[in-house]
Design an enzyme around this catalytic site. Structure first.
Site, PDB file in Angstrom:
ATOM      1  N   HIS A  46       0.890  -1.237   0.146  1.00  0.00           N
ATOM      2  CA  HIS A  46      -0.082   0.102   0.006  1.00  0.00           C
ATOM      3  C   HIS A  46       0.798   1.264   0.001  1.00  0.00           C
ATOM      4  O   HIS A  46       0.530   2.270   0.263  1.00  0.00           O
ATOM      5  CB  HIS A  46      -0.700   0.018   1.134  1.00  0.00           C
ATOM      6  CG  HIS A  46      -2.180  -0.988   1.122  1.00  0.00           C
ATOM      7  ND1 HIS A  46      -1.782  -2.401   1.164  1.00  0.00           N
ATOM      8  CD2 HIS A  46      -3.307  -1.068   1.068  1.00  0.00           C
ATOM      9  CE1 HIS A  46      -2.974  -2.998   1.046  1.00  0.00           C
ATOM     10  NE2 HIS A  46      -3.798  -2.293   0.781  1.00  0.00           N
ATOM     11  N   VAL A 174      -2.041  -1.955  15.686  1.00  0.00           N
ATOM     12  CA  VAL A 174      -2.731  -3.030  14.769  1.00  0.00           C
ATOM     13  C   VAL A 174      -3.463  -2.595  13.561  1.00  0.00           C
ATOM     14  O   VAL A 174      -4.126  -1.280  13.495  1.00  0.00           O
ATOM     15  CB  VAL A 174      -3.729  -3.828  15.674  1.00  0.00           C
ATOM     16  CG1 VAL A 174      -4.512  -4.888  14.886  1.00  0.00           C
ATOM     17  CG2 VAL A 174      -3.384  -4.575  16.766  1.00  0.00           C
ATOM     18  N   ASP A 175      -2.853  -3.043  12.408  1.00  0.00           N
ATOM     19  CA  ASP A 175      -3.591  -2.631  11.167  1.00  0.00           C
ATOM     20  C   ASP A 175      -3.702  -3.819  10.495  1.00  0.00           C
ATOM     21  O   ASP A 175      -2.739  -4.477   9.944  1.00  0.00           O
ATOM     22  CB  ASP A 175      -2.389  -1.720  10.391  1.00  0.00           C
ATOM     23  CG  ASP A 175      -2.978  -1.372   9.049  1.00  0.00           C
ATOM     24  OD1 ASP A 175      -4.047  -1.637   8.734  1.00  0.00           O
ATOM     25  OD2 ASP A 175      -1.949  -0.841   8.419  1.00  0.00           O
ATOM     26  N   TRP A 227     -15.227 -17.932  10.177  1.00  0.00           N
ATOM     27  CA  TRP A 227     -16.486 -17.332   9.886  1.00  0.00           C
ATOM     28  C   TRP A 227     -16.417 -15.830  10.849  1.00  0.00           C
ATOM     29  O   TRP A 227     -16.998 -14.811  10.526  1.00  0.00           O
ATOM     30  CB  TRP A 227     -17.343 -18.205  10.431  1.00  0.00           C
ATOM     31  CG  TRP A 227     -17.124 -18.781  11.825  1.00  0.00           C
ATOM     32  CD1 TRP A 227     -17.274 -18.474  13.108  1.00  0.00           C
ATOM     33  CD2 TRP A 227     -16.066 -20.066  11.850  1.00  0.00           C
ATOM     34  NE1 TRP A 227     -16.781 -19.436  14.033  1.00  0.00           N
ATOM     35  CE2 TRP A 227     -15.992 -20.167  13.312  1.00  0.00           C
ATOM     36  CE3 TRP A 227     -15.907 -21.141  11.215  1.00  0.00           C
ATOM     37  CZ2 TRP A 227     -15.437 -21.262  14.088  1.00  0.00           C
ATOM     38  CZ3 TRP A 227     -15.069 -22.049  11.842  1.00  0.00           C
ATOM     39  CH2 TRP A 227     -14.987 -22.411  12.945  1.00  0.00           C
ATOM     40  N   LYS A 228     -15.460 -15.735  11.482  1.00  0.00           N
ATOM     41  CA  LYS A 228     -15.339 -14.735  12.594  1.00  0.00           C
ATOM     42  C   LYS A 228     -14.783 -13.437  11.674  1.00  0.00           C
ATOM     43  O   LYS A 228     -15.433 -12.474  11.933  1.00  0.00           O
ATOM     44  CB  LYS A 228     -14.161 -14.915  13.632  1.00  0.00           C
ATOM     45  CG  LYS A 228     -14.932 -16.083  14.678  1.00  0.00           C
ATOM     46  CD  LYS A 228     -13.911 -16.267  15.840  1.00  0.00           C
ATOM     47  CE  LYS A 228     -14.368 -17.351  16.646  1.00  0.00           C
ATOM     48  NZ  LYS A 228     -13.165 -17.494  17.740  1.00  0.00           N
ATOM     49  N   GLY A 308       3.357  -3.539  16.066  1.00  0.00           N
ATOM     50  CA  GLY A 308       4.072  -2.141  15.904  1.00  0.00           C
ATOM     51  C   GLY A 308       5.524  -2.061  16.042  1.00  0.00           C
ATOM     52  O   GLY A 308       6.327  -1.308  15.714  1.00  0.00           O
TER      53      GLY A 308
END
Length: 349
Positions: A46, A174-175, A227-228, A308
């Site tokens: 990205h 968290v990404d 499924w979560k 991180g």
């Protein structure tokens, strides 16, 4: 094949490339910095890898490089904006700044934006708010690119979600996408000729695989937690659309424009010191992170790290030794910067 290029050279080359595809100077400078930082942090999918595709979107009219977000409504600590299909990076930075301003006034700030475009690395905005001393929560909805659990066809977005904790000795960030590997990450592995470390989706015959190309071809990426992951993806989609009074994923599907064009995004900043002593809270963070990092590693050569921490180390190395870039992608960006490559040439690659 990947090479290392000095950070300043990458940033300046990207700036020239953005200008040559019509991005105004001030926005070209901002976008160049953000894309370079993303690759420096190890998120090349990205970062630089997205620039050729962004150029294609501009050429197709999917991004208005001159548009600015406008206020739709506000209520207390919350604001809502229309992004007018402007540059996703600059729209998201604007929203992050507004969330921070509201949080400084109210203790919490929530900013929604509808009708915007791809924000590139979602972690950019979580890092920004955490570095300013605020807890950050942000997410986005996208067009369908991942199967709901029990389906073999894309029917929900991977809807990236970010949360960041402001720690003086290193932010915890968290990404994550709602798929085990985002499509951008699949592309990174494919370009490098590598298999995924863990199964990331299904091939056309329905078999779990580590082959990134096979997953790209089947479009059956694996939801995080099975499924979560797909359940959380649909919930994030609906929440973003409701709060922004914007489009949901199926609306984006019907428009057939792709790559988050017209999506909804949410940015939340929270003052972590509203009810506690800042010094004591930082000591607590250090205790918790130290305990987590002390967890017994499966492989002694790869100690456990909180999210991180590895990013901070990669960033330091990139600034010292140069940013890792894919040679083919770098050649395209250099050609854009020199004016030797037009967008239609890129679209055919």
């Amino acid at each position: 094949m990947s090479i290392r290029v000095p950070f300043s050279e990458v940033e300046e080359t990207c700036r020239k490339a953005f200008i040559n595809i019509g991005v105004p100077e001030d926005k070209a400078r901002i976008c160049a910095r953000i894309h370079t930082e993303s690759s420096a942090d190890g998120v090349e999918s990205h970062g630089l890898n997205r620039i050729p595709r962004f150029a294609e979107y501009v050429q197709k009219g999917l991004v208005d490089v001159h548009a600015e977000p406008t206020l739709v409504g506000s209520k207390g600590a919350a604001e809502n904006y229309d992004g007018h299909l402007g540059i996703g990076v600059t729209n998201a930075l604007f929203c992050s700044d507004r969330a921070l301003a509201l949080a400084k006034e109210h203790g919490i700030g929530l900013v929604a934006i509808r009708n915007t475009t791809h924000w590139m690395r979602g972690g950019t905005y979580a890092w920004k708010m955490a570095k300013a001393g605020f807890i950050a929560i942000s997410w986005i909805n996208t067009e369908s690119c991942m199967p709901m659990w029990g389906s073999d066809k894309p029917s929900v977005g991977n809807n990236p979600f970010c949360i960041a904790i402001p720690r003086k000795n290193g932010e915890i960030v968290v990404d994550m996408a709602m798929s085990q590997y985002a499509y951008g990450k699949l592309g990174v592995y494919r370009l490098a000729g590598r298999q995924l470390p863990y199964p990331g989706g299904f091939d056309k015959d329905g078999n779990l695989t580590t082959d990134p190309r096979a997953i790209e071809d089947s479009m059956r990426i694996l939801p995080t937690g099975y499924w979560k992951g797909s359940s959380l993806a649909i919930a994030l989609d609906l929440a973003a659309a409701m709060i922004s009074a914007g489009k949901c994923g199926s609306d984006l599907d019907e428009e057939h424009r792709g790559s988050c064009t017209g999506c909804s995004q949410i940015f939340i900043a929270i003052d972590p010191n509203m009810f506690g002593d800042p010094d004591e809270l930082q000591k607590m963070l250090d205790r918790r992170v130290a305990a987590a990092d002390a967890a017994h590693p499966i492989n002694p050569a790869r100690p456990v790290k909180c999210p991180g921490e590895n990013t901070i180390e990669r960033r330091k190395k990139s600034l010292e030794d140069g940013v890792v870039v894919d040679e083919n992608v770098w050649a395209q960006i250099q050609s854009l910067a020199a004016g030797d490559l037009n967008v239609r040439d890129i679209a055919s690659k």
